[in-house]
Design an enzyme around this catalytic site. Structure first.
Site, PDB file in Angstrom:
ATOM      1  CE  LYS A 278      31.005  48.144  27.991  1.00 44.55           C
ATOM      2  NZ  LYS A 278      30.780  47.657  29.297  1.00 44.55           N
TER       3      LYS A 278
ATOM      4  CE  LYS B 282      32.645  48.233  36.783  1.00 39.75           C
ATOM      5  NZ  LYS B 282      31.989  49.509  36.757  1.00 39.75           N
TER       6      LYS B 282
ATOM      7  CE  LYS C 232      37.386  46.028  30.138  1.00 35.28           C
ATOM      8  NZ  LYS C 232      37.027  47.032  31.071  1.00 35.28           N
TER       9      LYS C 232
HETATM   10  P1  ATP Z   1      32.601  46.936  32.198  1.00 38.23           P
HETATM   11  O1  ATP Z   1      33.566  45.839  31.946  1.00 38.23           O
HETATM   12  O2  ATP Z   1      31.302  46.510  32.751  1.00 38.23           O
HETATM   13  O3  ATP Z   1      32.482  47.884  31.049  1.00 38.23           O
HETATM   14  P2  ATP Z   1      34.684  47.880  33.754  1.00 38.23           P
HETATM   15  O4  ATP Z   1      34.980  46.749  34.629  1.00 38.23           O
HETATM   16  O5  ATP Z   1      35.547  48.147  32.562  1.00 38.23           O
HETATM   17  O6  ATP Z   1      33.185  47.793  33.334  1.00 38.23           O
HETATM   18  P3  ATP Z   1      34.630  50.724  34.362  1.00 38.23           P
HETATM   19  O7  ATP Z   1      33.746  51.440  35.285  1.00 38.23           O
HETATM   20  O8  ATP Z   1      34.323  50.894  32.914  1.00 38.23           O
HETATM   21  O9  ATP Z   1      34.655  49.177  34.680  1.00 38.23           O
HETATM   22  O10 ATP Z   1      36.139  51.103  34.637  1.00 38.23           O
HETATM   23  C1  ATP Z   1      36.616  51.791  35.752  1.00 38.23           C
HETATM   24  C2  ATP Z   1      38.129  51.900  35.729  1.00 38.23           C
HETATM   25  O11 ATP Z   1      38.698  50.602  35.891  1.00 38.23           O
HETATM   26  C3  ATP Z   1      38.694  52.458  34.405  1.00 38.23           C
HETATM   27  O12 ATP Z   1      39.784  53.307  34.699  1.00 38.23           O
HETATM   28  C4  ATP Z   1      39.168  51.232  33.693  1.00 38.23           C
HETATM   29  O13 ATP Z   1      40.228  51.503  32.798  1.00 38.23           O
HETATM   30  C5  ATP Z   1      39.635  50.362  34.839  1.00 38.23           C
HETATM   31  N1  ATP Z   1      39.553  48.931  34.511  1.00 38.23           N
HETATM   32  C6  ATP Z   1      38.446  48.248  34.162  1.00 38.23           C
HETATM   33  N2  ATP Z   1      38.725  46.944  33.938  1.00 38.23           N
HETATM   34  C7  ATP Z   1      40.065  46.813  34.136  1.00 38.23           C
HETATM   35  C8  ATP Z   1      40.978  45.715  34.054  1.00 38.23           C
HETATM   36  N3  ATP Z   1      40.570  44.508  33.726  1.00 38.23           N
HETATM   37  N4  ATP Z   1      42.284  45.929  34.349  1.00 38.23           N
HETATM   38  C9  ATP Z   1      42.719  47.166  34.697  1.00 38.23           C
HETATM   39  N5  ATP Z   1      41.917  48.249  34.783  1.00 38.23           N
HETATM   40  C10 ATP Z   1      40.609  48.092  34.511  1.00 38.23           C
END
Ligand code: ATP
Ligand code: LTN
Length: 324
Positions: free
Chosen positions: A111, A196, A193
């Site tokens: 980040k 968002k 991964k």
């Molecule tokens: P950003 O990518 O904007 O940081 P994010 O998509 O990782 O956000 P979070 O709110 O940080 O979203 O994560 C919420 C939940 O979703 C957490 O438990 C995280 O481990 C899970 N998660 C996020 N992205 C993935 C992914 N690509 N595959 C599986 N689990 C995920």
């Protein structure tokens, strides 16, 4: 009953990775665990947010939890900033967290690279606030995606450190990470991964994407070289698509591979797009049917329940530390 605690940041719309890696497991846990699912708005503000958008996103995440099957009669759904003990315990834990261990957090490093113009203290301290989110409620398990394992490990270390200095206060929680779906990869780049905050919207399928858009994103998804539909270490793109297909349809990867023997990528992507759009249509119908005021009332009820647990834990922490 054992307890489960987890949370999602109200930033942008949630995507298939958030569902398959985390929330799908929350739904399964709520029958056998006393479950608390938080909307972590104090975490979201470590990246600059537009207040109007943030306000809407908090409500949207609550609706997303409900439409995905989190049942407010079984689970507590609440908003982090409405339980002031989260920030209070984070301060206390700051006094035992080491600079060096926070500097090792890969999410912070990622980040900080993505947001060079705003590397604030909150971003650095993010994992300590997450530890407070968890430790306030004494959960045995924390259901999350793979990327959060390091943060849960830090939480365990902080719990053990506090317990050994001040006497047994916190339950030391385990991360609960499913084998399948724990790391859904980007559709446009299967080496990273699904996220968002990815720079291209072709990286993810948002749960609020229209079926048309979702189908287009799937048809554009990167594939591996070759022409057969099979998973494997040397086929990261297909393995990812097969994992999504399998988790959404309930069919095993082996069965899906069999179904597409002798068929090409176009047929496979069409089948996957159908599965995804069916899931999205069902989800969106439930999401759109939710009434804002009812959702706000559910959050108010959840905030109250969470506050009662958090207040008691914070009193215990203060007593142990000699705070009057
Ligand atoms: P950003 O990518 O904007 O940081 P994010 O998509 O990782 O956000 P979070 O709110 O940080 O979203 O994560 C919420 C939940 O979703 C957490 O438990 C995280 O481990 C899970 N998660 C996020 N992205 C993935 C992914 N690509 N595959 C599986 N689990 C995920
Ligand atoms: N850091 C997590 C979100 C999060 C969380 C939590 C998850 C904040 N507090 C407590 C589990 C338990 C993320 O970025 N996905």
């Amino acid at each position: 009953m054992k307890r489960a605690v987890s949370g999602v940041q109200p930033t942008n719309n949630l995507h298939l990775g958030n569902y398959l890696g985390a929330i799908k497991n929350w739904v399964e846990l709520q029958d056998s665990y006393d479950s608390l699912y938080c909307i972590v708005d104090l975490h979201a503000i470590t990246i600059k947010q537009d207040p109007k958008v943030l306000r809407q996103n908090v409500l949207n995440v609550a609706k997303t939890y409900l439409a995905l099957g989190i049942n407010p009669d079984k689970s507590t759904i609440f908003v982090q900033s409405h339980v002031p003990q989260h920030a209070e315990l984070a301060w206390v834990l700051n006094t035992i967290a080491k600079l060096g261990e926070l500097e090792r957090m890969t999410q912070f490093k990622d980040k900080a690279t993505q947001h060079k113009e705003n590397i604030n203290m909150g971003l650095f301290d993010y994992p300590v606030l997450m530890s407070a989110d968890i430790l306030l409620y004494d959960p045995e398990v924390v259901p999350v995606g793979e990327d959060q394992k390091q943060h849960v490990e830090l939480t365990r270390d902080l719990a053990e450190r506090f317990n050994s200095s001040y006497g047994k206060t916190f339950v030391v929680p385990e991360p609960l990470i499913k084998k399948e779906g724990a790391r859904i990869m980007g559709l446009d780049d299967p080496s990273k991964k699904m996220s968002k905050s990815a720079s291209s919207a072709n990286n993810y399928v948002s749960l609020l994407d229209s079926p048309d858009i979702a189908a287009k994103k799937i048809s554009k998804a990167v594939t591996d070289s070759g022409s057969t539909i099979e998973s494997g270490k040397d086929k990261p793109a297909l393995t990812n698509l097969l994992t999504i297909y399998s988790l959404l349809s309930g069919q095993s990867i082996k069965n899906i591979e069999k179904e597409y023997t002798g068929k090409g990528y176009a047929d496979f992507k069409k089948g996957l797009a159908n599965t995804v759009t069916e899931f999205l249509s069902d989800f969106q119908a439930k999401f759109n049917a939710l009434d804002d005021n009812k959702v706000k009332a559910i959050l108010e009820e959840g905030n109250k329940k969470a506050r009662a647990i958090a207040e008691a834990k914070m009193t215990d922490v203060k007593t142990k530390m000699g705070l009057l």
